[in-house]
Design a protein around this motif. Structure first.
Motif, short mmCIF file in Angstrom:
data_model
loop_
_atom_site.label_atom_id
_atom_site.label_comp_id
_atom_site.label_asym_id
_atom_site.label_seq_id
_atom_site.Cartn_x
_atom_site.Cartn_y
_atom_site.Cartn_z
N VAL A 124 0.85 -1.18 0.00
CA VAL A 124 0.00 0.00 0.00
C VAL A 124 0.89 1.24 0.00
CG1 VAL A 124 -1.77 1.30 1.25
CG2 VAL A 124 -1.86 -1.20 1.20
N VAL A 125 0.70 2.09 -1.01
CA VAL A 125 1.53 3.29 -1.19
C VAL A 125 0.63 4.53 -1.20
CG1 VAL A 125 3.30 4.41 -2.58
CG2 VAL A 125 3.09 1.91 -2.61
N PRO A 126 0.55 5.28 -0.09
CA PRO A 126 -0.18 6.55 -0.13
C PRO A 126 0.67 7.60 -0.84
CG PRO A 126 0.80 6.23 2.03
CD PRO A 126 1.11 4.99 1.24
N GLU A 178 1.00 -7.74 -4.82
CA GLU A 178 0.26 -6.77 -5.61
C GLU A 178 0.43 -5.40 -4.97
OE1 GLU A 178 -4.31 -6.20 -7.34
OE2 GLU A 178 -3.70 -8.03 -6.28
N ILE A 179 0.42 -4.34 -5.79
CA ILE A 179 0.64 -2.98 -5.31
C ILE A 179 -0.64 -2.17 -5.46
CG2 ILE A 179 2.02 -0.88 -5.55
CD1 ILE A 179 4.16 -2.63 -6.95
N PHE A 180 -0.96 -1.41 -4.40
CA PHE A 180 -2.08 -0.48 -4.44
C PHE A 180 -1.54 0.91 -4.15
CE2 PHE A 180 -3.87 -4.58 -3.46
CZ PHE A 180 -5.02 -4.63 -4.24
N LEU A 181 -1.51 1.76 -5.16
CA LEU A 181 -1.09 3.13 -4.96
C LEU A 181 -2.34 3.99 -4.82
CD1 LEU A 181 1.81 5.07 -6.43
CD2 LEU A 181 -0.46 6.10 -6.62
N VAL A 182 -2.44 4.70 -3.70
CA VAL A 182 -3.63 5.50 -3.41
C VAL A 182 -3.28 6.96 -3.62
CG1 VAL A 182 -5.42 6.02 -1.73
CG2 VAL A 182 -4.34 3.76 -1.73
#
Length: 392
Positions: free
Chosen positions: A47-49, A74-78
């Motif tokens: 998780v990347v804010p 898996e990557i989640f960029l917010v």
């Protein structure tokens, strides 16, 4: 003995106590603990804010996309309301570089009582939970990881049975001000939160480094992270306290190949980085601020003053005691300068750097009472107990 000599004696005693009794904070050999590859690699969601990070994303995001991880990741960029095309750039980097799957999403503006970063983290964690990962890697948008970073973090967590494994990313030290201020920043952090104590079961000391936090997903759910810390400006320490308060096991150490690529070329940039959260660290308490200022002056400023005034006024006792305290101080700073690859002649300048930090801390309080405290990227956050409608 003169008053100055007695004060120098107290300062020397404080330094001897710090040297021997404060968790050997000055040592820089706390690196990732012994680890072995697990038989089955657990799934991980990263998780990347990110808010207005287009300048650093081309250096940091490809390092995450290129992670050599044997399990599912898996990557989640917010995208936290960026105005510089951060989200679009992230999608373009994923399209051209390939690697781990990337999802880019935005949660909208944070509601009252939430910091922007933690609102973004919450959104990313919710997206990640749909994949049912065993671990979450919370990492900032300015952090570049070596290709085996995720693999090493997970192996360390599995081998040591840690709920949190966090690395203090190596900050950039290229400009003259970065060389003077940045190693001291990490040195002061380690002095306040000795890494060895953090990793010890049963110890009350709790801290993490927000740029790189590997967290068990079930631990995050039990500790209600990030909801339980939604208003925290110093979110990494708050996260660690929430986990440790629930009986979790935490490890924090220095990184070898996890680096911050964010530049702080001017003193003004570094000043803002420190002052935005310094008074929050003191819980916005004027008495704690006063104690901090007095403590910094006694520990860091008295030794050189006692040495030079003693030499100039013929006070041998004050000069001797001040010189010894300054020598111990300098010696404890040398390992951090070596870790950052900086010249050792910077070590005796630590009192000057500490004086800058003292001024930054006072400025943080001044900005808070002017209504501009904890300001970052266009947002200003109130102290937690000033948020209307917040739960206690």
């Amino acid at each position: 003995m003169s008053t100055l000599a007695w004060t120098a004696a107290v300062s020397l005693a404080a330094w001897l106590w710090l040297l021997l009794c404060q968790g050997f904070f000055w040592r820089t050999d706390v690196r990732l603990p012994t680890r072995t590859d697990p038989d089955d690699w657990p799934s991980v969601c990263v998780v990347v804010p990110a808010r207005d990070e287009a300048a650093v994303l081309p250096e940091s995001l490809p390092s995450l996309l290129a992670q050599d991880y044997p399990g599912r990741a898996e990557i989640f960029l917010v995208d936290d309301g960026s105005s510089d095309g951060t989200g679009e750039l992230a999608r373009e980097l994923a399209r051209t570089r390939g690697g781990l799957p990337l999802t880019v999403d935005s949660p909208g503006e944070p509601p009252a009582g939430w910091t922007g970063k933690l609102w973004a983290v919450r959104h990313g964690v919710e997206l990640a939970r749909a994949r049912d990962p065993e671990y979450l890697l919370l990492t900032d948008a300015d952090i570049a990881h070596a290709p085996d970073s995720l693999r090493e973090l997970v192996a360390a967590a599995r081998t040591g049975g840690f709920d949190v494994v966090s690395l203090m990313a190596r900050l950039r030290v290229e400009s003259p001000w970065e060389r003077l201020v940045v190693p001291a920043f990490v040195y002061f952090f380690a002095q306040l939160y000795p890494f060895r104590r953090i990793g010890r079961k049963g110890a009350r000391t709790a801290a993490a480094a927000g740029g790189c936090v590997l967290l068990r997903a079930d631990t995050a759910e039990r500790a209600r992270i990030p909801d339980a810390i939604r208003h925290a400006v110093i979110d990494d320490v708050a996260l660690a306290r929430a986990v440790k308060g629930g009986g979790g096991h935490i490890w924090l150490g220095l990184a070898d190949r996890v680096d911050s690529v964010r530049p702080y070329p001017r003193l003004h940039d570094l000043w803002r980085m420190v002052s935005r959260s310094a008074y929050a660290q003191l819980r916005h308490n004027p008495l704690l601020l006063l104690g901090t200022v007095v403590g910094l002056a006694l520990v860091y400023l008295v030794p050189p003053v006692a040495l030079f005034v003693g030499l100039g006024a013929g006070g041998a006792g004050a000069a001797l005691l001040g010189g010894l305290a300054w020598l111990v101080m300098t010696g404890t700073y040398v390992p951090m300068l070596r870790y950052y690859g900086q010249p050792l002649w910077l070590a005796p300048l630590l009192p000057f750097t500490a004086f800058l930090y003292l001024l930054m801390t006072v400025d943080s309080a001044v900005q808070h009472y002017r209504g501009r405290g904890a300001a970052w990227k266009g947002r200003t956050y109130a102290r937690p107990d000033a948020v209307v409608g917040e739960e206690s």
